[in-house]
Design a protein around this motif. Structure first.
Motif, PDB file in Angstrom:
ATOM      1  N   GLU A 108       0.816  -1.216   0.000  1.00 47.41           N
ATOM      2  CA  GLU A 108       0.000   0.000   0.000  1.00 47.41           C
ATOM      3  C   GLU A 108       0.847   1.263   0.000  1.00 47.41           C
ATOM      4  O   GLU A 108       0.418   2.306  -0.490  1.00 47.41           O
ATOM      5  N   ASN A 109       2.053   1.184   0.604  1.00 43.75           N
ATOM      6  CA  ASN A 109       2.885   2.375   0.736  1.00 43.75           C
ATOM      7  C   ASN A 109       4.124   2.341  -0.144  1.00 43.75           C
ATOM      8  O   ASN A 109       5.041   3.143   0.042  1.00 43.75           O
ATOM      9  N   ASP A 110       4.141   1.394  -1.088  1.00 44.05           N
ATOM     10  CA  ASP A 110       5.230   1.302  -2.063  1.00 44.05           C
ATOM     11  C   ASP A 110       6.598   1.222  -1.375  1.00 44.05           C
ATOM     12  O   ASP A 110       7.531   1.942  -1.706  1.00 44.05           O
ATOM     13  N   LEU A 111       6.702   0.331  -0.395  1.00 43.70           N
ATOM     14  CA  LEU A 111       7.968   0.110   0.313  1.00 43.70           C
ATOM     15  C   LEU A 111       8.531  -1.243  -0.107  1.00 43.70           C
ATOM     16  O   LEU A 111       7.797  -2.221  -0.228  1.00 43.70           O
ATOM     17  N   THR A 112       9.818  -1.289  -0.334  1.00 42.43           N
ATOM     18  CA  THR A 112      10.445  -2.546  -0.759  1.00 42.43           C
ATOM     19  C   THR A 112      11.551  -2.986   0.190  1.00 42.43           C
ATOM     20  O   THR A 112      11.642  -4.150   0.542  1.00 42.43           O
ATOM     21  N   ASP A 113      12.391  -2.054   0.601  1.00 42.78           N
ATOM     22  CA  ASP A 113      13.551  -2.406   1.422  1.00 42.78           C
ATOM     23  C   ASP A 113      13.269  -2.082   2.885  1.00 42.78           C
ATOM     24  O   ASP A 113      13.536  -0.985   3.361  1.00 42.78           O
ATOM     25  N   VAL A 114      12.671  -3.044   3.582  1.00 44.08           N
ATOM     26  CA  VAL A 114      12.352  -2.874   5.001  1.00 44.08           C
ATOM     27  C   VAL A 114      13.133  -3.903   5.800  1.00 44.08           C
ATOM     28  O   VAL A 114      13.108  -5.095   5.491  1.00 44.08           O
ATOM     29  N   GLN A 115      13.851  -3.453   6.802  1.00 40.12           N
ATOM     30  CA  GLN A 115      14.654  -4.342   7.644  1.00 40.12           C
ATOM     31  C   GLN A 115      13.749  -5.078   8.613  1.00 40.12           C
ATOM     32  O   GLN A 115      13.034  -4.466   9.386  1.00 40.12           O
ATOM     33  N   GLY A 116      13.754  -6.411   8.557  1.00 42.49           N
ATOM     34  CA  GLY A 116      12.895  -7.202   9.426  1.00 42.49           C
ATOM     35  C   GLY A 116      13.547  -7.508  10.761  1.00 42.49           C
ATOM     36  O   GLY A 116      14.745  -7.755  10.842  1.00 42.49           O
ATOM     37  N   THR A 117      12.739  -7.500  11.811  1.00 41.51           N
ATOM     38  CA  THR A 117      13.226  -7.834  13.154  1.00 41.51           C
ATOM     39  C   THR A 117      12.613  -9.128  13.666  1.00 41.51           C
ATOM     40  O   THR A 117      12.880  -9.534  14.788  1.00 41.51           O
ATOM     41  N   GLY A 118      11.759  -9.763  12.845  1.00 41.00           N
ATOM     42  CA  GLY A 118      11.153 -11.017  13.252  1.00 41.00           C
ATOM     43  C   GLY A 118      12.120 -12.178  13.149  1.00 41.00           C
ATOM     44  O   GLY A 118      13.307 -12.023  12.831  1.00 41.00           O
ATOM     45  N   LYS A 119      11.608 -13.355  13.391  1.00 39.12           N
ATOM     46  CA  LYS A 119      12.433 -14.565  13.351  1.00 39.12           C
ATOM     47  C   LYS A 119      13.020 -14.751  11.956  1.00 39.12           C
ATOM     48  O   LYS A 119      12.324 -14.628  10.950  1.00 39.12           O
ATOM     49  N   ASP A 120      14.338 -15.036  11.906  1.00 40.18           N
ATOM     50  CA  ASP A 120      15.063 -15.233  10.644  1.00 40.18           C
ATOM     51  C   ASP A 120      14.939 -14.030   9.708  1.00 40.18           C
ATOM     52  O   ASP A 120      14.941 -14.164   8.491  1.00 40.18           O
ATOM     53  N   GLY A 121      14.839 -12.834  10.274  1.00 40.58           N
ATOM     54  CA  GLY A 121      14.760 -11.621   9.462  1.00 40.58           C
ATOM     55  C   GLY A 121      13.401 -11.346   8.886  1.00 40.58           C
ATOM     56  O   GLY A 121      13.243 -10.515   7.992  1.00 40.58           O
ATOM     57  N   ARG A 122      12.362 -12.008   9.392  1.00 41.33           N
ATOM     58  CA  ARG A 122      11.006 -11.817   8.886  1.00 41.33           C
ATOM     59  C   ARG A 122      10.540 -10.387   9.163  1.00 41.33           C
ATOM     60  O   ARG A 122      10.725  -9.861  10.248  1.00 41.33           O
ATOM     61  N   VAL A 123       9.952  -9.757   8.150  1.00 42.19           N
ATOM     62  CA  VAL A 123       9.450  -8.390   8.296  1.00 42.19           C
ATOM     63  C   VAL A 123       8.085  -8.432   8.966  1.00 42.19           C
ATOM     64  O   VAL A 123       7.169  -9.110   8.499  1.00 42.19           O
ATOM     65  N   MET A 124       7.956  -7.726  10.095  1.00 41.07           N
ATOM     66  CA  MET A 124       6.711  -7.670  10.839  1.00 41.07           C
ATOM     67  C   MET A 124       6.010  -6.335  10.567  1.00 41.07           C
ATOM     68  O   MET A 124       6.602  -5.401  10.018  1.00 41.07           O
ATOM     69  N   LYS A 125       4.764  -6.252  10.977  1.00 43.28           N
ATOM     70  CA  LYS A 125       3.990  -5.030  10.771  1.00 43.28           C
ATOM     71  C   LYS A 125       4.670  -3.837  11.431  1.00 43.28           C
ATOM     72  O   LYS A 125       4.695  -2.737  10.883  1.00 43.28           O
ATOM     73  N   GLU A 126       5.240  -4.054  12.637  1.00 42.60           N
ATOM     74  CA  GLU A 126       5.893  -2.957  13.356  1.00 42.60           C
ATOM     75  C   GLU A 126       7.085  -2.421  12.573  1.00 42.60           C
ATOM     76  O   GLU A 126       7.374  -1.218  12.605  1.00 42.60           O
ATOM     77  N   ASP A 127       7.801  -3.315  11.844  1.00 41.64           N
ATOM     78  CA  ASP A 127       8.951  -2.873  11.051  1.00 41.64           C
ATOM     79  C   ASP A 127       8.513  -1.929   9.935  1.00 41.64           C
ATOM     80  O   ASP A 127       9.182  -0.933   9.646  1.00 41.64           O
ATOM     81  N   VAL A 128       7.376  -2.248   9.300  1.00 44.63           N
ATOM     82  CA  VAL A 128       6.889  -1.397   8.215  1.00 44.63           C
ATOM     83  C   VAL A 128       6.441  -0.045   8.760  1.00 44.63           C
ATOM     84  O   VAL A 128       6.711   0.999   8.161  1.00 44.63           O
ATOM     85  N   LEU A 129       5.773  -0.066   9.920  1.00 47.08           N
ATOM     86  CA  LEU A 129       5.324   1.195  10.518  1.00 47.08           C
ATOM     87  C   LEU A 129       6.515   2.083  10.865  1.00 47.08           C
ATOM     88  O   LEU A 129       6.475   3.307  10.687  1.00 47.08           O
ATOM     89  N   LYS A 130       7.613   1.461  11.350  1.00 45.86           N
ATOM     90  CA  LYS A 130       8.816   2.242  11.655  1.00 45.86           C
ATOM     91  C   LYS A 130       9.426   2.814  10.381  1.00 45.86           C
ATOM     92  O   LYS A 130       9.881   3.960  10.362  1.00 45.86           O
ATOM     93  N   ALA A 131       9.421   2.014   9.314  1.00 45.33           N
ATOM     94  CA  ALA A 131       9.976   2.496   8.056  1.00 45.33           C
ATOM     95  C   ALA A 131       9.147   3.642   7.491  1.00 45.33           C
ATOM     96  O   ALA A 131       9.682   4.592   6.915  1.00 45.33           O
ATOM     97  N   MET A 132       7.824   3.569   7.669  1.00 45.87           N
ATOM     98  CA  MET A 132       6.951   4.641   7.194  1.00 45.87           C
ATOM     99  C   MET A 132       7.181   5.926   7.966  1.00 45.87           C
ATOM    100  O   MET A 132       7.052   7.030   7.428  1.00 45.87           O
ATOM    101  N   ALA A 133       7.542   5.789   9.243  1.00 43.30           N
ATOM    102  CA  ALA A 133       7.768   6.968  10.076  1.00 43.30           C
ATOM    103  C   ALA A 133       9.181   7.518   9.930  1.00 43.30           C
ATOM    104  O   ALA A 133       9.497   8.586  10.452  1.00 43.30           O
ATOM    105  N   ALA A 134      10.038   6.797   9.205  1.00 44.35           N
ATOM    106  CA  ALA A 134      11.443   7.200   9.096  1.00 44.35           C
ATOM    107  C   ALA A 134      11.643   8.593   8.533  1.00 44.35           C
ATOM    108  O   ALA A 134      12.480   9.343   9.020  1.00 44.35           O
ATOM    109  N   PRO A 135      10.892   9.039   7.487  1.00 44.76           N
ATOM    110  CA  PRO A 135      11.104  10.387   6.963  1.00 44.76           C
ATOM    111  C   PRO A 135      10.929  11.477   8.001  1.00 44.76           C
ATOM    112  O   PRO A 135      11.489  12.556   7.878  1.00 44.76           O
ATOM    113  N   ALA A 136      10.130  11.183   9.034  1.00 48.23           N
ATOM    114  CA  ALA A 136       9.923  12.190  10.062  1.00 48.23           C
ATOM    115  C   ALA A 136      11.192  12.481  10.842  1.00 48.23           C
ATOM    116  O   ALA A 136      11.289  13.456  11.570  1.00 48.23           O
TER     117      ALA A 136
END
Length: 509
Positions: A229-257
């Motif tokens: 939905e937010n056209d994000l591709t390179d998100v660093q995952g913090t879940g098991k084995d580097g799995r990207v979780m919802k919280e990781d995407v929310l942090k990436a979306m807030a990064a420009p701030a």
């Protein structure tokens, strides 16, 4: 052959964890008999058997995460020519295991090793702190016996033993932070197993960190949806084995701030004399206390919070309670308190001023046509807000029973995640501690919270005469972005009217 699949889990819920299997391969099952239990981040779901027969195969073992409509198991029909095949296969497997065990005993080997994993922690909770280990390496335990306790930012979670055995190695010591789905310890199903040498911990640490470098893992469905939905591709995952979780995407979306001016750093602590420092004690904040601090500050930073006040004469409510409290307790088995009066009065007022029961979602306002009432409760661990769902459709007795049950669970630290989620409005009773006046802070994303205070005899003017009445100050804090002053004042006036003349609640006035 009949397939057993994951049922629909509810709105916005796309995956669940297999919690418990009630049947084993080879067991006979009747139609609609419960086969297993799934845990989601909101509810627990029981999976019934779609047909009578024999459980031939379990595809998703306990602890595995499965998506909606995923295959859980298969059932052989009762009239199938081969219903005994699973049993024969099970007997063969038992024989193989017996031979393997004999071989192990000949060579001095131990029983099978099992991982003790961090259970599902709940919606938006991705990590926990290991609070207490009840067992030490080398100690034996029974199946479902509590091994350790985890502390999240909302509740305490007990971790039971997945099977009987011996704890061989603790991977996450007390005080360490672990992620959902991570490893806590290693156990052996052989009661004679010895604890693994401590030196192995050093060898395992690099392996654990390197295992998360691969990206050939499935990201969380909610995370993939947000990234698309937010056209994000390179998100660093913090879940098991580097799995990207919802919280990781929310942090990436807030990064420009982050480019915005950073808030001023907290002032450094003033120097303390050595003799005074010796009399001080430093204690790490619990996860719950850290989250309380963060959420309250976020609430102040996000909402346009304003508080309006009124006072209520509690004479009529107190007289009504005194008149009927004995009959009420005798019939319903629960004491009649003031919280049911306030809950009823608030539900009544929220129908007239629905924006106080709403929330902001982006550029939209979500109006709730139901009232899930949060009742703030102080506990030794901190403030929690259990939620009474559909309080607007409950009787006085049902409300009092629900408040009593949730209050006991809160004090014992037994509240589940589901019991503290989904609130639409909150009542906070500071009066039980003697508070005469306060401004409660919103519980986001809610737009209103009512603060109750101490009932105190005060002189008031009634019909030109000064009389002494039991008075209480009420405070409504609200989000001025969607609640105007008129609506806030109207809400408080309706609560005041309902409490000063409880008969209005019966007449729906």
């Amino acid at each position: 052959m009949t397939e057993v699949r994951v049922p629909t889990l509810g709105e916005s819920v796309t995956e669940a964890t297999v919690a418990t299997w009630f049947k084993k391969p080879g067991d006979k099952v009747a139609q609609d008999e419960m086969l297993c239990e799934l845990e989601t981040d909101k509810v627990t779901v029981e999976v019934p058997s779609p047909a009578a027969g024999t459980l031939s195969e379990i595809v998703a073992a306990e602890g595995e995460t499965v998506g909606v409509d995923a295959l859980l198991a298969s059932i052989s029909a009762a009239d199938d020519a081969g219903p005994e095949q699973p049993k024969e296969r099970s007997q063969k497997e038992n024989g193989d295991r017996a031979e393997a065990k004999d071989e192990k005993s000949d060579t001095g080997g131990s029983g099978a090793e099992m991982d003790v994993m961090v259970p599902t922690l709940g919606e938006s909770v991705s990590e926990a702190t290991v609070s207490t280990w009840f067992k030490k390496p080398g100690e034996a335990f029974a199946a479902d016996e509590m091994l350790c306790e985890l502390e999240t930012d909302k509740v305490s979670v007990e971790v039971p033993a997945p099977a009987a055995g011996v704890l061989t190695k603790v991977l996450a010591e007390e005080g360490s932070t672990v992620e959902a789905g991570g490893k806590l310890a290693i156990m052996s199903t052989d009661s004679d197993a010895a604890p693994a040498p401590a030196a192995d911990d050093k060898d395992e640490a690099p392996a654990a960190s390197s295992s998360g470098t691969g990206k050939d893992v499935e990201d969380a469905p909610s995370a993939k949806k947000l990234m698309a939905e937010n056209d994000l591709t390179d998100v660093q995952g913090t879940g098991k084995d580097g799995r990207v979780m919802k919280e990781d995407v929310l942090k990436a979306m807030a990064a420009p701030a982050a480019s915005a001016p950073a808030p001023a750093a907290a002032a450094p602590r003033a120097p303390v004399a050595a003799e005074q420092a010796a009399r001080e004690e430093r204690v790490k904040m619990t996860k719950l206390r850290q989250t309380i601090a963060k959420r309250l500050k976020d609430s102040q930073n996000t909402a346009a919070m304003l508080t309006t006040y009124n006072e209520v004469d509690m004479s009529e409510a107190m007289a009504l309670r005194k008149q009927y409290k004995d009959e009420f307790e005798k019939k319903h088995g629960v004491r009649l308190g003031f919280m049911s009066f306030f809950t009823k009065a608030c539900c009544h007022a929220l129908k007239e001023v629905p924006e106080v029961n709403a929330e902001i979602d982006g550029t939209e306002i979500v109006y709730k046509n139901y009232v899930n009432m949060g009742i703030a409760a102080g506990t030794p661990q901190g403030l929690v807000v259990p939620v009474i769902n559909d309080a607007d459709s409950m009787s006085f007795a049902e409300i009092e029973k629900a408040i009593g049950e949730k209050g006991r669970k809160a004090r014992d630290g037994k509240l589940s995640m589901a019991e503290m989620q989904g609130g639409t409005f909150t009542i906070s009773n500071g009066g039980v501690y003697g508070s005469l006046m306060s401004s409660p802070i919103l519980n986001p994303p809610q737009s209103g919270i009512l603060g109750m205070h101490k009932i105190q005899d005060r002189p008031v003017a009634i019909n030109g005469e000064v009389v002494i009445r039991p008075m209480m100050y009420l405070a409504l804090s609200y989000d001025h972005r969607i609640v105007d002053g008129k609506g806030a004042v109207t809400f408080l006036v309706r609560v005041k009217e309902a409490l000063e003349d409880p008969r209005r609640l019966l007449m729906d006035l």
